[in-house]
Design a protein around this motif. Structure first.
Motif, PDB file in Angstrom:
ATOM      1  N   HIS A  81      16.412 -58.081 -42.536  1.00 21.55           N
ATOM      2  CA  HIS A  81      15.677 -59.175 -41.910  1.00 21.55           C
ATOM      3  C   HIS A  81      15.129 -58.807 -40.536  1.00 21.55           C
ATOM      4  O   HIS A  81      14.534 -59.630 -39.879  1.00 21.55           O
ATOM      5  CB  HIS A  81      16.568 -60.413 -41.796  1.00 21.55           C
ATOM      6  CG  HIS A  81      17.789 -60.187 -40.961  1.00 21.55           C
ATOM      7  ND1 HIS A  81      18.935 -59.656 -41.487  1.00 21.55           N
ATOM      8  CD2 HIS A  81      18.035 -60.390 -39.650  1.00 21.55           C
ATOM      9  CE1 HIS A  81      19.843 -59.545 -40.520  1.00 21.55           C
ATOM     10  NE2 HIS A  81      19.316 -59.984 -39.398  1.00 21.55           N
ATOM     11  N   ASN A  82      15.327 -57.588 -40.113  1.00 19.36           N
ATOM     12  CA  ASN A  82      14.846 -57.159 -38.803  1.00 19.36           C
ATOM     13  C   ASN A  82      13.716 -56.152 -39.008  1.00 19.36           C
ATOM     14  O   ASN A  82      13.957 -55.001 -39.328  1.00 19.36           O
ATOM     15  CB  ASN A  82      15.993 -56.530 -38.002  1.00 19.36           C
ATOM     16  CG  ASN A  82      15.579 -56.168 -36.596  1.00 19.36           C
ATOM     17  OD1 ASN A  82      14.544 -56.612 -36.119  1.00 19.36           O
ATOM     18  ND2 ASN A  82      16.371 -55.367 -35.934  1.00 19.36           N
ATOM     19  N   PHE A  83      12.489 -56.610 -38.839  1.00 21.43           N
ATOM     20  CA  PHE A  83      11.330 -55.747 -39.038  1.00 21.43           C
ATOM     21  C   PHE A  83      10.638 -55.510 -37.702  1.00 21.43           C
ATOM     22  O   PHE A  83      10.566 -56.409 -36.870  1.00 21.43           O
ATOM     23  CB  PHE A  83      10.333 -56.401 -40.007  1.00 21.43           C
ATOM     24  CG  PHE A  83      10.924 -56.653 -41.362  1.00 21.43           C
ATOM     25  CD1 PHE A  83      10.964 -55.638 -42.304  1.00 21.43           C
ATOM     26  CD2 PHE A  83      11.454 -57.883 -41.688  1.00 21.43           C
ATOM     27  CE1 PHE A  83      11.514 -55.853 -43.554  1.00 21.43           C
ATOM     28  CE2 PHE A  83      12.004 -58.119 -42.940  1.00 21.43           C
ATOM     29  CZ  PHE A  83      12.034 -57.099 -43.868  1.00 21.43           C
ATOM     30  N   CYS A  88      17.420 -47.038 -44.137  1.00 21.02           N
ATOM     31  CA  CYS A  88      16.377 -47.915 -43.612  1.00 21.02           C
ATOM     32  C   CYS A  88      15.215 -47.930 -44.587  1.00 21.02           C
ATOM     33  O   CYS A  88      15.112 -47.086 -45.469  1.00 21.02           O
ATOM     34  CB  CYS A  88      15.923 -47.461 -42.233  1.00 21.02           C
ATOM     35  SG  CYS A  88      14.977 -45.938 -42.236  1.00 21.02           S
ATOM     36  N   ASN A  89      14.353 -48.911 -44.436  1.00 23.87           N
ATOM     37  CA  ASN A  89      13.117 -48.994 -45.211  1.00 23.87           C
ATOM     38  C   ASN A  89      11.974 -48.594 -44.306  1.00 23.87           C
ATOM     39  O   ASN A  89      11.774 -49.199 -43.259  1.00 23.87           O
ATOM     40  CB  ASN A  89      12.874 -50.421 -45.703  1.00 23.87           C
ATOM     41  CG  ASN A  89      13.499 -50.685 -47.036  1.00 23.87           C
ATOM     42  OD1 ASN A  89      13.739 -49.754 -47.799  1.00 23.87           O
ATOM     43  ND2 ASN A  89      13.765 -51.929 -47.330  1.00 23.87           N
ATOM     44  N   VAL A  90      11.226 -47.601 -44.714  1.00 20.23           N
ATOM     45  CA  VAL A  90      10.043 -47.185 -43.967  1.00 20.23           C
ATOM     46  C   VAL A  90       8.841 -47.485 -44.843  1.00 20.23           C
ATOM     47  O   VAL A  90       8.706 -46.931 -45.928  1.00 20.23           O
ATOM     48  CB  VAL A  90      10.096 -45.686 -43.599  1.00 20.23           C
ATOM     49  CG1 VAL A  90       8.817 -45.264 -42.914  1.00 20.23           C
ATOM     50  CG2 VAL A  90      11.306 -45.393 -42.741  1.00 20.23           C
ATOM     51  N   ASP A  91       7.998 -48.374 -44.377  1.00 25.81           N
ATOM     52  CA  ASP A  91       6.818 -48.768 -45.140  1.00 25.81           C
ATOM     53  C   ASP A  91       5.739 -47.705 -45.071  1.00 25.81           C
ATOM     54  O   ASP A  91       5.131 -47.372 -46.074  1.00 25.81           O
ATOM     55  CB  ASP A  91       6.290 -50.103 -44.621  1.00 25.81           C
ATOM     56  CG  ASP A  91       5.116 -50.597 -45.439  1.00 25.81           C
ATOM     57  OD1 ASP A  91       5.224 -50.590 -46.673  1.00 25.81           O
ATOM     58  OD2 ASP A  91       4.108 -50.969 -44.839  1.00 25.81           O
TER      59      ASP A  91
END
Length: 62
Positions: free
Chosen positions: A8-10, A35-38
């Motif tokens: 929830h922290n973008f 982590c998610n890296v777009d």
């Protein structure tokens, strides 16, 4: 998501890196939680190369 927790922290992160002449290696790591890296955007006037890493054998990979 680890332990069923939703991300929830973008945020956007911008860094400047002073690269030296010749070959440079840039590594993105996230520690043990992941982590998610777009996307990663690079601004340069030189030709870049990319070597894809096969992470399908990592726990939790899709």
């Amino acid at each position: 998501m680890q332990n069923g927790v939703a991300y929830h922290n973008f945020c956007d992160v911008e860094i400047m890196v002073d690269l030296k002449a010749g070959e440079n290696v840039v590594v993105l790591t996230s520690g043990s939680l992941g982590c998610n890296v777009d996307k990663i955007m690079l601004k340069t006037d030189v030709n870049l190369t990319f070597d894809k890493t096969d992470n399908t054998n990592r726990p939790g990979s899709h």
